[in-house]
Structures are given as C-alpha cells and as structure tokens.
Scaffold this motif. Structure first.
Motif, PDB file in Angstrom:
ATOM      1  N   GLU A 133       2.045   1.782  -3.506  1.00 32.60           N
ATOM      2  CA  GLU A 133       0.932   2.304  -4.326  1.00 32.60           C
ATOM      3  C   GLU A 133       0.725   3.803  -4.088  1.00 32.60           C
ATOM      4  O   GLU A 133       0.578   4.596  -5.018  1.00 32.60           O
ATOM      5  CB  GLU A 133      -0.367   1.565  -3.941  1.00 32.60           C
ATOM      6  N   MET A 134       0.767   4.093  -2.803  1.00 34.17           N
ATOM      7  CA  MET A 134       0.480   5.489  -2.455  1.00 34.17           C
ATOM      8  C   MET A 134       1.569   6.424  -2.927  1.00 34.17           C
ATOM      9  O   MET A 134       1.293   7.505  -3.480  1.00 34.17           O
ATOM     10  CB  MET A 134       0.327   5.627  -0.946  1.00 34.17           C
TER      11      MET A 134
ATOM     12  N   GLN B 268      -6.431   9.245   0.931  1.00 32.53           N
ATOM     13  CA  GLN B 268      -5.274   9.250   1.817  1.00 32.53           C
ATOM     14  C   GLN B 268      -4.280  10.318   1.390  1.00 32.53           C
ATOM     15  O   GLN B 268      -3.650  10.965   2.234  1.00 32.53           O
ATOM     16  CB  GLN B 268      -4.614   7.861   1.802  1.00 32.53           C
ATOM     17  N   ILE B 269      -4.098  10.419   0.124  1.00 30.75           N
ATOM     18  CA  ILE B 269      -3.207  11.469  -0.374  1.00 30.75           C
ATOM     19  C   ILE B 269      -3.698  12.814   0.116  1.00 30.75           C
ATOM     20  O   ILE B 269      -2.931  13.663   0.578  1.00 30.75           O
ATOM     21  CB  ILE B 269      -3.164  11.480  -1.918  1.00 30.75           C
TER      22      ILE B 269
ATOM     23  N   PHE C 242      -1.857  15.657   2.535  1.00 33.16           N
ATOM     24  CA  PHE C 242      -1.645  17.084   2.320  1.00 33.16           C
ATOM     25  C   PHE C 242      -2.271  17.894   3.432  1.00 33.16           C
ATOM     26  O   PHE C 242      -1.703  18.903   3.874  1.00 33.16           O
ATOM     27  CB  PHE C 242      -2.216  17.523   0.975  1.00 33.16           C
TER      28      PHE C 242
ATOM     29  N   MET D 105       1.322   6.996  -6.566  1.00 37.77           N
ATOM     30  CA  MET D 105       0.282   7.993  -6.860  1.00 37.77           C
ATOM     31  C   MET D 105       0.742   9.397  -6.512  1.00 37.77           C
ATOM     32  O   MET D 105       0.526  10.357  -7.237  1.00 37.77           O
ATOM     33  CB  MET D 105      -0.965   7.656  -6.034  1.00 37.77           C
ATOM     34  N   LEU D 106       1.388   9.482  -5.382  1.00 42.42           N
ATOM     35  CA  LEU D 106       1.791  10.801  -4.878  1.00 42.42           C
ATOM     36  C   LEU D 106       2.763  11.464  -5.822  1.00 42.42           C
ATOM     37  O   LEU D 106       2.645  12.670  -6.107  1.00 42.42           O
ATOM     38  CB  LEU D 106       2.409  10.614  -3.487  1.00 42.42           C
TER      39      LEU D 106
ATOM     40  N   SER E 139       0.831  -1.201   0.000  1.00 42.70           N
ATOM     41  CA  SER E 139       0.000   0.000   0.000  1.00 42.70           C
ATOM     42  C   SER E 139       0.865   1.251   0.000  1.00 42.70           C
ATOM     43  O   SER E 139       0.559   2.260  -0.653  1.00 42.70           O
ATOM     44  CB  SER E 139      -0.925   0.011   1.213  1.00 42.70           C
TER      45      SER E 139
ATOM     46  N   PHE F  33      -6.630   5.520  -3.326  1.00 42.86           N
ATOM     47  CA  PHE F  33      -5.699   6.199  -2.430  1.00 42.86           C
ATOM     48  C   PHE F  33      -5.861   7.710  -2.429  1.00 42.86           C
ATOM     49  O   PHE F  33      -5.154   8.391  -1.694  1.00 42.86           O
ATOM     50  CB  PHE F  33      -4.255   5.871  -2.824  1.00 42.86           C
TER      51      PHE F  33
ATOM     52  N   TYR G 272       0.033  13.397  -8.229  1.00 44.55           N
ATOM     53  CA  TYR G 272      -0.070  14.554  -7.321  1.00 44.55           C
ATOM     54  C   TYR G 272       1.281  15.192  -7.079  1.00 44.55           C
ATOM     55  O   TYR G 272       1.614  15.612  -6.003  1.00 44.55           O
ATOM     56  CB  TYR G 272      -0.681  14.117  -5.992  1.00 44.55           C
TER      57      TYR G 272
END
Lengths: 174, 717, 100
Positions: free
Chosen positions: A135-136, C59-60, C64, A139-140, A132, C56, A144
């Motif tokens: 994965e995060m 959570q992201i 922040f 994504m981050l 996890s 996710f 993002y």
C-alpha cells in the motif's frame, strides 16, 4: 491496564531515560550510544503503531547510518573537552525556565483544547506487513513520485556538498 | 493749448520761445561751444538773447494791438493730480511784456558787452577755456528770468525765482577758486554761497506766502488768487503779503537780507550789471507789482513795505559813502535804489516803481559796465606798466599763455604787493586816458543822481511825489537818501576820473574796445531819453497808460514843481559838497579819505558797512554753527550713533543673536536636542549590539523565547 | 488501546528534551544529536496520527523526513569537521566571530 498500555509505558520510560542520558552525559560517545538506544525504542514504537517499514527504515537509516556517522566524527574530533569557563552564565537557568514554560504551555493546550481523538489500534487489526508495504509503495510511487525524485536529487546534492566541503584545497604555489 | 480766443490777432504763439530761444542758445554753446571761437560763442549767446528781445517786442506789439487785453498761452500741463491742476502757462499782459522787454533788451546789450569784457577777463585770470561757460550761464539766466516774468501763476513765478537764484550763484562764483584779485581763495565761492543762502531765507518767506495762498484760495494762478482774495479774511491777506515781503527782501536786497549783494560783486562785472542791477534784483519789485491787488487789500502791509524800502534806501546810501571799491559803491547804490522802488510799490505807486525799475536798469547797467571798463582799463594799464617796467616790451593786454601768465603773476607778486584794480584809491585822472568811458560814466551818474533831464530824475521824482502825498516819513527818508546818492556818485567821479593817477596802472590805463563801448552808448542814450516813458505831463503818461491795462487803477499825477525843485536842489547841493571835499583837492596816492579825517568814527562805521555782517556772524552764524556742531557731534554721533545704535541696537542685536539665540537656543537647545537624539540612537544601538554576541546558543534561546511568547499569545487569544 | 494523547505527550516530552539539549550543551555534536532527537519526536507524532486516521500519508512523510535528515546530517557533520580544522575545537561558544 491492558498489555498495550503497559508496554507503552515501559517503552516510553526507556525513551525518556535514554534521551535524558544523552543530554546529561559528559562523554560524547555515551551520548551517541544513548541516542542509538533512543532511536531503537522509537522504532519499536513505530512497530506498535503499525508502521513496520518506517520502523525498519528508522533502525537502518537513523540508528544504523546517521548515528554511525556521528560516532565516526566523535572519534575523529575527540571526546568532549572540558570547558574552560562558562561564557554565558545566564544561559542555563534561562533555558530551563523557558523549556519549562514551553512544556507547560503544551500541557495547558493539551488539557484544555485537545479532544479525544481516538485510540491507537493494535497492529494485529491491521493488514499484515506485506500488504501495508505494498500500500505504502503504491502511494509513494504514484502520488508522491515527485517528492521522491526530488529527495533523491537532494541526497545527491548532500553527497556532493559533503565532498566539496571536506575537499582539501590544492595549494598552487611552490 | 491756445487759451486765448481766436479773435486775438498777433504773435502770442511766440510766447514759449521767450524761454526756448535762450535755452537753445545755451545748448548750442554747451554742445558745440568747445569748437567755436570766442566771438562765435558770444554771438550765439547774444543772438539768443536778442531773439528773446525781438519776441518781447512782438508780444508787446500784439498786446497793444489787442487793446492791452491779457492773453494766456498754456504750454504744458505740469501737475495734474485729482483736483489739483498746475500748468505752465504764459501770461502776456502789459506788465509782463514790460519786464520781458527790459530783461531781454538790457540783457542783450550786456551779452554784447560781455563778449569783449570776458575776452580780457579770462586772460587776466589765466583760464581761457572758461569763456564759453560764462555765456552758457548768462543764457540760462535769461531763460529763467523769462520764466519768472511770463509765468501765469505764483508757482511758475517761483520756478523762475529759484532759477535766477541758481544762476546768480553760478555766476557770482564764476571764478570760484580765487578771490577778486586772482589769488587762490575761497572768497568768491563764499560770496556765491552767501548769496544763495540769504536768498533761501527770502525764498522761505515766499514759500510760506504761497502755502497760505494755496491753503486759503486753493490756487496759485494769478486771476484765481486775486478773485478769491476779494472775499478772504484780512488776516490771511496780511499774512500773505508780509511773507511775500520777506521773499522780496531776499531777492531785491532789502533790510535785513541785503547782505549778499555787496559780496556778489565778486562776480564778473557783466554779471553785476545784469543780475544785480538791472534784472534779478528787480524780481521782487515785479512780484509786489503783480500782487498789487493783494497789497491794496492790506494797507498795514503796504505801510511796512514802504518803510522797509525807505529805510533800506537811506541805510545803503550811507554805507556807499564810505566804500573804496568802485563796484561796492555801485552795489550799495543798487540796494538804495531798490529801496526806492520797493518803497514806491509799497505805497501803491506801482507805475512809479516800475518806471524807476526801467530807468534804473538803464543807468545802473550803464554804470556797472562802465565801471567794468574802468577796471579792465586799469588791468591793461597794470600789465602794460609791468612789462614796460621790466623792459620786455610785451603789451599786457594781449593774451599770455596760461603757464607763462601764472609765472609772471607769481613773480610779480613776489616783488610787490597785490594790485586791486577795483580800488578807487588806485585810480585817478582817468578822464584823460579813458575819455569815452568817462563821458558815459558822467551820463550814468547824472541819471542816478536825478538831475533833469536825465531819466533818473523823472522816475525818482515821481516816487518822491507819491511819497509826499501818502507817507511823509517815507518822503523824508527817500529825500535824504537821494542826497547821499548824489554825494557818493560825485565822490566817485572825482576820485576816479579827476585828479592825478595814484598808481602806475591808472597812468597807463587804456580805453576799452568798441565791442564794449558801443552797448554802453546805447544804454547812455536810453538813460538820457528814458524819461520820455512816463513824463508827468498830460498826454505823456505812456507807461502809466500801458500798465493800466494790467493794474486797472493808475493815478497819473502831474508834475509838482515843489517836490521836483527840492529834489533837484538837493542833488546839486550834494554834487557841490562832493566837489568841495573830493574835487577841489584831489586825493593823492597814499592819502587817507578826507571825509574820514573829518568824521572819524562815523566814516569808519560807514566804511565797515555799519558792522552788519559782523553782527549777523555773531548772532546767527556762529550760534548756528555751534548748534549744528553740537547736534552733529554730541547728539548725532555720540548719543545716536555711539550709544543708541552701537550699544543699544547693535549690542542688543548681538546679544540676542549671540547669547540668546546662538548659545542658549541654538547650541544648548536645538543642538542639544539633535545631538541628544543622536546620542540616544547611539546608546540604543550600543545596547542592542550586545544581543549579537556571536553565540549560537543564545540565538537559539531567543528563538525559543519567541516561540514561547507566540504560543502563549495564541493560547491566551 | 493506547489513546493517541499519550503518544502526543511523549512526543512533546521528547521534543522539549531535544530543545533543552540544543540550548544547554556546548558540544556541537551533542547539539546536533539533540536536533535529531527533536526530529524524531516529530516523526513519532506524525506516525501516531497516521495510525489514527488510517492513512499512509503520515508514514510517507516520515519517510521523507528520515531521508532529508540523513542528508542534513551528512552535510552538517562535514561542516563541523571543517570548523574543527580551523578552530581545533567544537565548542560552539568558541565560534563567536560574528559577534556584533
């Protein structure tokens, strides 16, 4: 009555109790400590919800840094001093009424409009923590990235701001 | 503009110059006169008047060449409004040319005389600069009189009528700031005012007649009026003619409006001669003659006119007997003779009336001018006597400077009583010192008295003849008047020229210069031979034939020896009576008039003009003044101004604006509203201000309140 | 098997408690802490939803939020310290100079 549910109920009780403790405590340090407890409980919640990273972040940042900062300032400025007199006598009752109204509204909304949205799946059914996390972070740093960089700038700004605000003015004369 | 047919030959195009020549004369004197010498001013004026005479002669000649046919020459359109067309048209016919000749002819002679007379008069009155003004006024008068006699409609006649009235006013009041004796006074200007006002009453009558005429006939023009009058109601004609008689009574000084003429003697003597003897006062006679067709249609009016004339003739003659002022005698004589003329034309004897008008112009002008000569002679004598008395050796006749003259006068007056050169009681024995004047005066007197073969005899006799045939009562009245006429003229001759001088002035009187005596000689000649105009013998009815062109019906009566004989005898008897009373024992200085001794109260009445002026004052003038004072003070000032305007209107307005509008509407109403709005705003803001109490917690509370409300709204939606 | 609704209720309760805290307490620091409590309640809800939808993103987002909350606390506390230097008190009722 599964174990999840029992755990949830106990934890939620603790959370609410500590929140109330924070609110009602006369001593500021006690309030801060109650809040720390609250944050920790919420971190456990995060774990239950399958967000280990966030749970760790919560403890590290919120409970560890922010609340410590709070405690520093509380110690610096002294504990709560007794109020001289209540300047706004109508404030408390009105606040109470309005908060109850808000809560009722929320309840009403919840009862009439909410649809069954699904159940929380236990963490065992999700991937393990490293997955996890991977994965995060994928994504981050992919989707993002911009907010991430902006947030870093924001932290910089906050830091500078804090320093500027507390800088002692140099008196030029004499 | 040329209304006559082209077949007429002659000088008719000169007609407007009758008016323009005197106007040009007066304009030249008005603009350049200050730079002219006195002789120049007088010459310009006389030439202007002479030009009018020459034109009159030419016009008369043109008429005779055209067999007396009437010519109408339109000069200008005056009023053209819709159907109303009133023009300035000259009417040249035998009647108007007769009048033109008389006015301009006698007028020119008087202009020449006035050159000399005014030269001395302005020096006796100490205002040399006023010389030019006199001749301006005289020319204006000639112009106005020309408009009167040459007018083709009653409207133009009235324009001239009013114009001569104005000139009369200006000339009577020529020495407006003094009285006849030269003392500062309102007497002369009062006389001028009286003339104007009394004339106005007459004009009012004339205007009423004109209005009736226009309303009934729709026109002022002579021919149209006479044409329409043939078919008009008798009552209308009677009304017109009677109202016209009122106008005639004003202008020609008949009863009851004659009272202005004696007072008009305040003007200089040439004025009295020209206006109040020869020309203006005859305008009334001319009017009736012109309106002959109207009068012949109204026999009752004719009778009234004739009676008015006859009664006036007798009445004025009686007053003349008791007057001491040489000019006043002649003034009442004029009124009396005008009565003769009015009686004549009233009876329908238009030729007789016009004949007498002409001869009267000759001998009355002669008499007045000679009287002027006498007056000036006395003035010269007075000054001469004064300076001889004082041993200064200065001749009074020559011009004294204004300032010197006044000082002399004042010092004179301080030492002795004021000298009246007009008073016959200061005269006497002048036939020796002023022989030329004496003989001229004799001629004039004999003509006036009606002694054959002088002009006055023929004209008066014709009137008497006509009267005897038509209205016997008029004949008797006129005959008695003729007796008195001869009597008072004789009285005047004895008092003025015979006996011993009763005053130093008369003793040192001097004859007048030739510029004055020569015109008198011309007039004397005309008084002598003027009878030839209309001798009552076959073939000699010249005037009758001449006027027949205009009047259409002229009766040419032969001489009636009975009437002529009676009138001659009466005249001679009167002269003898006057000799008996005045000539035999000439009056000495300071003596009372012998007639007064004999008749006592009657003479006093005649001397005081039968108190007519006093009667008018009591009956008309004083109540009028009282009423106007009442109207002015009480009604106009106290009631209208003080109460109505101030209290009612101004007060109401002030109340409305101050109390009603200012206090209630504006202050309490609008201001209150506006202030109230502001007050509400203030109250509102003061109230709302308390929300900003600076407490963060209350702000947060209001945020929460908003949230609750919005969420609640969203729920309920 | 905890239904998501329970988490939502809990989040609502915590949030309301935070609101009450902001309104009732006069100590600026306690108010600030109540604000953190509110943020926390929101984070909890966010994570709960993220868990339900197996994404996710929630959570992201919470990540922040935590970062920004940290920055905000830093600056906010600096301000409170500054105010204390002037007013010698951290009673918010004393900071009413902007009253109208």
């Amino acid at each position: 009555m599964t174990l999840d549910l029992i755990l949830f109920l106990i934890l939620s009780l603790i959370a609410i109790a500590t929140a109330l403790g924070m609110l009602l405590s006369r001593n500021a340090i006690y309030s801060a400590l109650f809040l720390v407890l609250n944050f920790t409980t919420v971190a456990v919640f995060y774990l239950l919800l399958g967000a280990p990273f966030i749970a760790m972040a919560q403890i590290t940042v919120y409970a560890g840094a922010i609340m410590v900062l709070f405690l520093f300032v509380i110690m610096l400025l002294g504990a709560e001093s007794l109020p001289k007199a209540e300047v706004l006598p109508w404030q408390k009752p009105l606040a109470g009424i309005l908060s109850v109204a808000l809560a009722l509204e929320a309840t009403f909304l919840f009862i009439t409009r909410a649809r069954p949205a699904g159940n929380i799946v236990a963490p065992a059914e999700t991937a393990n923590m490293m997955d996890s996390l991977r994965e995060m972070s994928m994504m981050l740093f992919n989707q993002y990235l911009l907010p991430f960089e902006v947030t870093s700038v924001l932290l910089l700004v906050a830091m500078v701001g804090a320093i500027v605000l507390t800088r002692r003015e140099r008196r030029v004369h004499q | 503009m040329f209304l006559a047919e082209p077949t007429h030959s002659g000088f008719f195009f000169l007609a407007p110059w009758l008016v323009f020549a005197p106007v040009i004369g007066l304009l030249i004197n008005l603009i350049f006169g200050k730079r002219f010498s006195e002789t120049m001013i007088g010459t310009v004026a006389s030439l202007a008047s002479g030009a009018a005479f020459v034109i009159s002669v030419l016009l008369a000649y043109s008429i005779s060449v055209n067999h007396g046919e009437l010519v109408r020459w339109q000069l200008a359109e005056w009023i053209h409004i819709g159907d109303l067309q009133l023009d300035w048209t000259f009417r040249v016919d035998s009647l108007s040319t007769t009048m033109m000749l008389i006015v301009s002819g006698v007028g020119t002679l008087i202009h020449i005389y006035a050159i000399g007379y005014m030269h001395e008069d302005v020096r006796f009155k100490h205002d040399v600069g006023r010389y030019r003004l006199f001749f301006i006024y005289l020319n204006l008068f000639i112009a106005m009189m020309m408009i009167l006699v040459s007018g083709d409609s009653y409207l133009m006649l009235f324009v001239g009528w009013e114009g001569v009235g104005l000139c009369s006013f200006l000339l009577i009041g020529f020495w407006y700031e003094m009285d006849t004796l030269g003392r500062p006074s309102l007497a002369n200007s009062n006389a001028a005012k009286k003339a104007f006002i009394v004339n106005r009453i007459g004009d009012f009558g004339f205007l009423i007649a004109a209005f009736i005429m226009f309303w009934a006939f729709g026109s002022f023009q002579f021919d149209q009026v006479f044409e329409a009058a043939q078919h008009a109601a008798p009552g209308t004609i009677l009304a017109i003619t009677l109202f016209m008689l009122v106008g005639v009574a004003g202008k020609s000084a008949q009863i009851p409006l004659y009272v202005w003429l004696p007072d008009a003697m305040a003007g200089p003597t040439p004025v009295s001669a020209l206006i109040h003897a020869a020309t203006m006062v005859t305008a009334g006679v001319y009017l009736i003659t012109r309106s002959a067709e109207l009068y012949t249609l109204a026999p009752q009016a004719q009778y009234i006119v004739a009676l008015t004339g006859a009664v006036t003739a007798l009445f004025a003659a009686t007053i003349a007997v008791g007057q001491y002022d040489i000019k006043k005698v002649l003034a009442y004589s004029t009124i009396s003779q005008l009565g003769f003329m009015v009686a004549a034309v009233g009876m329908g004897a238009f030729v007789a009336g016009m004949f007498h008008l002409i001869t009267h112009a000759f001998f009355k002008a002669l008499l007045f001018l000679s009287a002027g000569s006498v007056i000036l002679g006395l003035e010269r004598g007075h000054h001469h006597a004064e300076h001889a008395h004082r041993g200064k050796g200065k001749k009074g006749k020559h011009a004294l400077s204004k300032v010197e003259g006044r000082k002399e006068e004042r010092s004179h007056e301080a030492q002795e009583e004021v000298f009246d050169p007009n008073d016959m009681r200061n005269m006497g024995g002048l036939r020796k010192t002023m022989p030329v004047t004496f003989w001229l005066y004799i001629i004039g007197t004999l003509a006036l008295a009606g002694v054959v073969p002088f002009a006055g005899f023929w004209s008066k006799d014709e009137i008497l003849l006509d009267a005897s045939l038509r209205y016997p009562i008029v004949y008797w009245l006129l005959s008695i008047a003729a007796f008195f006429t001869a009597f008072y003229m004789g009285r005047q001759i004895w008092m003025v020229f015979f006996g011993e001088p009763r005053h130093g002035a008369a003793l040192h009187a001097q004859e007048s210069p030739r510029v004055m005596t020569v015109p008198l000689m011309v007039l004397a000649f005309l008084s002598l031979v003027g009878g030839a105009l209309n001798l009552p013998f076959e073939g000699f009815h010249n005037l009758g034939h001449w006027l027949e062109y205009t009047l259409h019906e002229v009766e040419a009566l032969p001489l009636n020896y009975a009437v002529a004989g009676i009138s001659t005898v009466l005249a001679l008897l009167a002269i003898a009576a006057s000799w008996y009373i005045y000539g035999r024992n000439p009056l000495r200085a300071g003596e009372i008039d012998p007639l007064k001794r004999r008749l006592g109260a009657i003479f006093t009445g005649a001397e005081n003009k039968w108190f007519v002026d006093e009667l008018y004052q009591a009956i008309i003038v004083t109540p009028f003044v009282k009423i106007s004072q009442f109207v002015a003070d009480v009604i106009d000032w106290r009631f209208w101004h003080d109460w109505f305007h101030e209290t009612v209107i101004a007060g109401t307005y002030n109340w409305v604006s101050n109390i009603a509008l200012n206090r209630y509407a504006d202050q309490r109403g609008i201001d209150a509203f506006a202030n109230g709005l502001a007050g509400v705003t203030q109250w509102l803001s003061a109230t709302m201000r308390r929300i900003q109490n600076g407490f963060v917690r209350s702000y947060a509370l209001s945020v929460l309140l908003g949230v609750v409300l919005i969420v609640g709204y969203l729920i309920l939606k | 098997m905890v239904p998501i609704n329970y988490y939502i209720i809990l989040s609502a309760i915590l949030f309301t408690l935070g609101v009450v805290g902001v309104l009732i307490r006069r100590n600026a620091l306690i108010i600030f802490m109540s604000v953190e409590l509110m943020l926390n309640a929101a984070n909890l809800a966010m994570v709960a939803f993220s868990s339900v939808i197996q994404s996710f993103s929630g959570q992201i987002f919470v990540f922040f939020v935590i970062a920004v909350a940290a920055a905000e606390v830093a600056v906010g506390l600096a301000l409170i310290v500054e105010i204390f230097k002037t007013k010698r008190s951290i009673d918010v009722d004393q900071m009413s100079s902007l009253k109208g």
